[in-house]
Motif scaffolding. Structure first.
Motif, PDB file in Angstrom:
ATOM      1  N   VAL A 198       0.847  -1.069   0.111  1.00  0.00           N
ATOM      2  CA  VAL A 198       0.135  -0.080  -0.078  1.00  0.00           C
ATOM      3  C   VAL A 198       0.924   1.170  -0.114  1.00  0.00           C
ATOM      4  O   VAL A 198       0.363   2.124  -0.510  1.00  0.00           O
ATOM      5  CB  VAL A 198      -1.071  -0.083   1.311  1.00  0.00           C
ATOM      6  N   VAL A 199       2.007   1.113   0.254  1.00  0.00           N
ATOM      7  CA  VAL A 199       2.838   2.089   0.314  1.00  0.00           C
ATOM      8  C   VAL A 199       3.820   2.347  -0.812  1.00  0.00           C
ATOM      9  O   VAL A 199       3.767   3.465  -1.567  1.00  0.00           O
ATOM     10  CB  VAL A 199       3.945   2.235   1.538  1.00  0.00           C
ATOM     11  N   SER A 200       4.497   1.495  -1.304  1.00  0.00           N
ATOM     12  CA  SER A 200       5.545   1.568  -2.417  1.00  0.00           C
ATOM     13  C   SER A 200       4.664   1.261  -3.690  1.00  0.00           C
ATOM     14  O   SER A 200       5.233   1.526  -4.599  1.00  0.00           O
ATOM     15  CB  SER A 200       6.591   0.670  -2.255  1.00  0.00           C
ATOM     16  N   GLY A 201       3.844   0.333  -3.733  1.00  0.00           N
ATOM     17  CA  GLY A 201       2.981  -0.156  -5.021  1.00  0.00           C
ATOM     18  C   GLY A 201       3.664  -1.388  -5.390  1.00  0.00           C
ATOM     19  O   GLY A 201       3.469  -1.740  -6.677  1.00  0.00           O
ATOM     20  N   GLU A 202       4.858  -1.775  -4.729  1.00  0.00           N
ATOM     21  CA  GLU A 202       5.615  -3.175  -5.405  1.00  0.00           C
ATOM     22  C   GLU A 202       4.527  -4.316  -5.128  1.00  0.00           C
ATOM     23  O   GLU A 202       4.122  -4.679  -4.168  1.00  0.00           O
ATOM     24  CB  GLU A 202       6.972  -3.265  -4.344  1.00  0.00           C
ATOM     25  N   GLU A 203       4.538  -5.159  -6.154  1.00  0.00           N
ATOM     26  CA  GLU A 203       3.911  -6.261  -6.190  1.00  0.00           C
ATOM     27  C   GLU A 203       4.343  -7.183  -5.122  1.00  0.00           C
ATOM     28  O   GLU A 203       5.617  -7.490  -5.003  1.00  0.00           O
ATOM     29  CB  GLU A 203       3.761  -6.937  -7.660  1.00  0.00           C
ATOM     30  N   PHE A 204       3.514  -7.889  -4.498  1.00  0.00           N
ATOM     31  CA  PHE A 204       4.013  -8.932  -3.435  1.00  0.00           C
ATOM     32  C   PHE A 204       4.473 -10.260  -4.123  1.00  0.00           C
ATOM     33  O   PHE A 204       5.341 -10.873  -3.803  1.00  0.00           O
ATOM     34  CB  PHE A 204       2.901  -9.600  -2.359  1.00  0.00           C
ATOM     35  N   GLU A 205       4.003 -10.650  -5.413  1.00  0.00           N
ATOM     36  CA  GLU A 205       4.493 -11.504  -6.212  1.00  0.00           C
ATOM     37  C   GLU A 205       5.376 -11.277  -7.377  1.00  0.00           C
ATOM     38  O   GLU A 205       5.003 -10.425  -8.025  1.00  0.00           O
ATOM     39  CB  GLU A 205       3.178 -12.687  -6.746  1.00  0.00           C
ATOM     40  N   LEU A 248      -4.328   4.290   4.823  1.00  0.00           N
ATOM     41  CA  LEU A 248      -5.418   3.442   5.065  1.00  0.00           C
ATOM     42  C   LEU A 248      -6.739   3.948   4.065  1.00  0.00           C
ATOM     43  O   LEU A 248      -7.537   3.187   3.737  1.00  0.00           O
ATOM     44  CB  LEU A 248      -5.866   3.734   6.616  1.00  0.00           C
ATOM     45  N   ALA A 249      -6.616   5.193   3.769  1.00  0.00           N
ATOM     46  CA  ALA A 249      -7.607   5.879   2.790  1.00  0.00           C
ATOM     47  C   ALA A 249      -7.473   5.036   1.377  1.00  0.00           C
ATOM     48  O   ALA A 249      -8.519   4.666   0.829  1.00  0.00           O
ATOM     49  CB  ALA A 249      -7.512   7.201   2.410  1.00  0.00           C
ATOM     50  N   LYS A 250      -6.215   4.691   0.999  1.00  0.00           N
ATOM     51  CA  LYS A 250      -6.156   4.088  -0.208  1.00  0.00           C
ATOM     52  C   LYS A 250      -6.476   2.621   0.183  1.00  0.00           C
ATOM     53  O   LYS A 250      -7.215   1.903  -0.950  1.00  0.00           O
ATOM     54  CB  LYS A 250      -4.378   3.827  -0.425  1.00  0.00           C
ATOM     55  N   LEU A 251      -6.099   1.920   1.170  1.00  0.00           N
ATOM     56  CA  LEU A 251      -6.731   0.575   1.538  1.00  0.00           C
ATOM     57  C   LEU A 251      -8.433   0.592   1.445  1.00  0.00           C
ATOM     58  O   LEU A 251      -8.939  -0.347   0.933  1.00  0.00           O
ATOM     59  CB  LEU A 251      -6.298   0.193   2.946  1.00  0.00           C
ATOM     60  N   ASP A 252      -8.985   1.593   2.017  1.00  0.00           N
ATOM     61  CA  ASP A 252     -10.443   1.768   2.006  1.00  0.00           C
ATOM     62  C   ASP A 252     -11.057   1.604   0.661  1.00  0.00           C
ATOM     63  O   ASP A 252     -11.980   0.982   0.374  1.00  0.00           O
ATOM     64  CB  ASP A 252     -11.094   2.948   2.792  1.00  0.00           C
ATOM     65  N   GLU A 253     -10.276   2.383  -0.196  1.00  0.00           N
ATOM     66  CA  GLU A 253     -10.795   2.416  -1.581  1.00  0.00           C
ATOM     67  C   GLU A 253     -10.767   0.991  -2.252  1.00  0.00           C
ATOM     68  O   GLU A 253     -11.547   0.572  -2.941  1.00  0.00           O
ATOM     69  CB  GLU A 253      -9.904   3.473  -2.331  1.00  0.00           C
ATOM     70  N   ALA A 254      -9.655   0.281  -2.187  1.00  0.00           N
ATOM     71  CA  ALA A 254      -9.289  -0.996  -2.604  1.00  0.00           C
ATOM     72  C   ALA A 254     -10.519  -1.953  -2.300  1.00  0.00           C
ATOM     73  O   ALA A 254     -11.145  -2.763  -2.696  1.00  0.00           O
ATOM     74  CB  ALA A 254      -8.003  -1.456  -2.441  1.00  0.00           C
ATOM     75  N   VAL A 255     -10.845  -1.871  -0.820  1.00  0.00           N
ATOM     76  CA  VAL A 255     -11.870  -2.662  -0.130  1.00  0.00           C
ATOM     77  C   VAL A 255     -13.212  -2.334  -0.670  1.00  0.00           C
ATOM     78  O   VAL A 255     -14.043  -3.286  -1.134  1.00  0.00           O
ATOM     79  CB  VAL A 255     -11.959  -2.307   1.398  1.00  0.00           C
ATOM     80  N   TYR A 286      -2.699  -2.817  12.312  1.00  0.00           N
ATOM     81  CA  TYR A 286      -2.920  -1.247  12.935  1.00  0.00           C
ATOM     82  C   TYR A 286      -4.469  -0.944  13.265  1.00  0.00           C
ATOM     83  O   TYR A 286      -5.132  -1.335  12.294  1.00  0.00           O
ATOM     84  CB  TYR A 286      -2.318  -0.434  11.763  1.00  0.00           C
ATOM     85  N   GLY A 287      -4.677  -0.588  14.435  1.00  0.00           N
ATOM     86  CA  GLY A 287      -6.076  -0.506  14.881  1.00  0.00           C
ATOM     87  C   GLY A 287      -6.790  -1.686  14.440  1.00  0.00           C
ATOM     88  O   GLY A 287      -7.802  -1.551  14.029  1.00  0.00           O
ATOM     89  N   ASN A 288      -6.521  -2.885  15.019  1.00  0.00           N
ATOM     90  CA  ASN A 288      -7.358  -4.247  14.764  1.00  0.00           C
ATOM     91  C   ASN A 288      -7.581  -4.541  13.170  1.00  0.00           C
ATOM     92  O   ASN A 288      -8.466  -5.154  12.850  1.00  0.00           O
ATOM     93  CB  ASN A 288      -8.681  -3.882  15.503  1.00  0.00           C
ATOM     94  N   ARG A 289      -6.699  -4.033  12.344  1.00  0.00           N
ATOM     95  CA  ARG A 289      -6.868  -3.837  11.241  1.00  0.00           C
ATOM     96  C   ARG A 289      -5.337  -4.550   9.954  1.00  0.00           C
ATOM     97  O   ARG A 289      -4.426  -4.093  10.441  1.00  0.00           O
ATOM     98  CB  ARG A 289      -7.133  -2.561  10.341  1.00  0.00           C
ATOM     99  N   LEU A 290      -5.843  -5.425   9.248  1.00  0.00           N
ATOM    100  CA  LEU A 290      -4.436  -6.114   8.771  1.00  0.00           C
ATOM    101  C   LEU A 290      -3.961  -5.128   7.295  1.00  0.00           C
ATOM    102  O   LEU A 290      -4.772  -4.523   6.693  1.00  0.00           O
ATOM    103  CB  LEU A 290      -4.877  -7.341   7.962  1.00  0.00           C
ATOM    104  N   VAL A 291      -2.650  -4.556   7.540  1.00  0.00           N
ATOM    105  CA  VAL A 291      -1.879  -4.040   6.508  1.00  0.00           C
ATOM    106  C   VAL A 291      -0.825  -4.488   6.253  1.00  0.00           C
ATOM    107  O   VAL A 291       0.031  -5.005   6.936  1.00  0.00           O
ATOM    108  CB  VAL A 291      -1.835  -2.294   7.019  1.00  0.00           C
ATOM    109  N   ARG A 292      -0.582  -4.652   4.966  1.00  0.00           N
ATOM    110  CA  ARG A 292       0.621  -5.560   4.093  1.00  0.00           C
ATOM    111  C   ARG A 292       1.502  -4.594   3.833  1.00  0.00           C
ATOM    112  O   ARG A 292       1.195  -3.859   2.803  1.00  0.00           O
ATOM    113  CB  ARG A 292       0.202  -6.619   3.288  1.00  0.00           C
ATOM    114  N   PHE A 293       2.847  -5.083   3.908  1.00  0.00           N
ATOM    115  CA  PHE A 293       3.953  -4.064   3.280  1.00  0.00           C
ATOM    116  C   PHE A 293       4.776  -4.920   2.639  1.00  0.00           C
ATOM    117  O   PHE A 293       5.053  -6.139   2.914  1.00  0.00           O
ATOM    118  CB  PHE A 293       4.552  -3.383   4.184  1.00  0.00           C
TER     119      PHE A 293
END
Length: 325
Positions: free
Chosen positions: A188-195, A232-239, A208-215
């Motif tokens: 969510v920070v760098s935009g780097e693909e996990f795979e 988190l706003a970016k993550l909200d948009e994705a959800v 973070y705040g009872n919520r999963l965030v992946r880096f």
């Protein structure tokens, strides 16, 4: 050596009492050794009862007490406005922690951060494994800005015996529950693909705040902490993009009123799950007790053929609180 010591003593004598007192104040900082009676009954950091052996700090003529020695250092790092606000509340006997609602919940805000506590979205007590509702209303406490719900007030002390370990175990459950529905395949920070990246190892799962965030890396996790709201706003948009099209409820889960299109509905994200409401009042009602609504949403996703959005909150039981050693 003797002459130097004599000269030093003479200099101290010439300084006078006020100068010597000032030097002593500078050496000890805010941690006075001869503090008076604390003005507060609850620790500003831990929101637990002040303990006599935990130390005190003198601040603008007021003595502040703490529940444990480490809390004084955190309080010393607060800015002046925040300290002034706490002292004013303490003088009025209204500092955070002195008043609880019938469920045992704190003031509803994280004292250190000033933000509303993140809702607890697991369906079971982290100690007993009991599903909420089996023993009446849950008992709610806030730790580090995070809401934790227990089946009864007797479970909270067990959770607090080793708070860091308890929260770590709770994080493991949250990661396990939210990972299947996580909406991003990239950091969510760098935009780097996990795979597909040869330079990157396994993604970092962070709660973070009872919520999963992946880096993708520790550096991105550090950058996230500098401005979590933006990421988190970016993550909200994705959800919302992931779950809106097949969202299984046509009515507000609180009021039962029909949700009439994007212009009318209120879309909120909790624990990486989309929940749609008809009005702001229903959002408040949900946040008071999210358990029943989340279970209703679980059932709706299952019926719609999307178990990946339901399994996240079907907790498998309580934690093993035997820390060993």
């Amino acid at each position: 050596m003797r002459r130097s010591l004599t000269t030093f003593c003479i200099c101290l004598g010439l300084m006078g009492p006020s100068a010597m007192a000032q030097m002593g104040h500078e050496n000890h900082g805010e941690h006075g050794e001869h503090a008076g009676e604390p003005v507060n009954t609850m620790c500003p950091i831990g929101q637990e009862s002040v303990e006599a052996d935990a130390g005190t700090i003198e601040y603008k003529g007021k003595t502040i007490g703490f529940c444990c020695p480490g809390c004084s250092e955190e309080f010393a790092e607060w800015d002046e406005a925040k300290k002034d606000e706490f002292v004013a509340l303490a003088v009025a006997h209204r500092e955070p922690g002195t008043e609880h609602n019938k469920m045992g919940k704190d003031s509803g805000a994280d004292v250190a951060g000033g933000q509303a506590a993140a809702p607890y979205l697991l369906t079971t007590c982290p100690i007993s494994g009991e599903t909420f509702g089996a023993m009446g209303d849950p008992f709610v406490k806030v730790y580090e800005g995070r809401e934790v719900r227990f089946c009864c007030d007797g479970c909270a002390p067990d959770f607090e015996k080793n708070l860091d370990m308890s929260l770590a175990k709770m994080d493991e459950q949250i990661i396990k529950n939210q990972l299947p529905m996580y909406p991003l395949t990239m950091c969510v920070v760098s935009g780097e693909e996990f795979e597909g990246s040869e330079d990157m190892g396994e993604p970092i799962n962070f709660v973070y705040g009872n919520r999963l965030v992946r880096f993708c890396c520790k550096m991105c996790r550090s950058d996230f902490k500098d401005d979590p709201a933006a990421y988190l706003a970016k993550l909200d948009e994705a959800v919302i993009a992931q779950q809106s099209e097949d969202y299984p409820l046509k009515t507000c889960p609180i009021s039962g009123n029909e949700i009439k299109g994007e212009a009318k509905e209120i879309s909120k994200v909790y624990g990486n799950r989309l929940v749609k409401f008809c009005c702001a009042g229903c959002v408040e009602d949900f946040e008071e007790d999210p358990t029943a609504t989340m279970m209703k949403l679980d059932a709706a996703w299952m019926a719609a053929g999307h178990p990946e959005f339901a399994r996240g909150f079907n907790a498998e039981g309580g934690m093993d609180m035997d820390m060993g050693g």
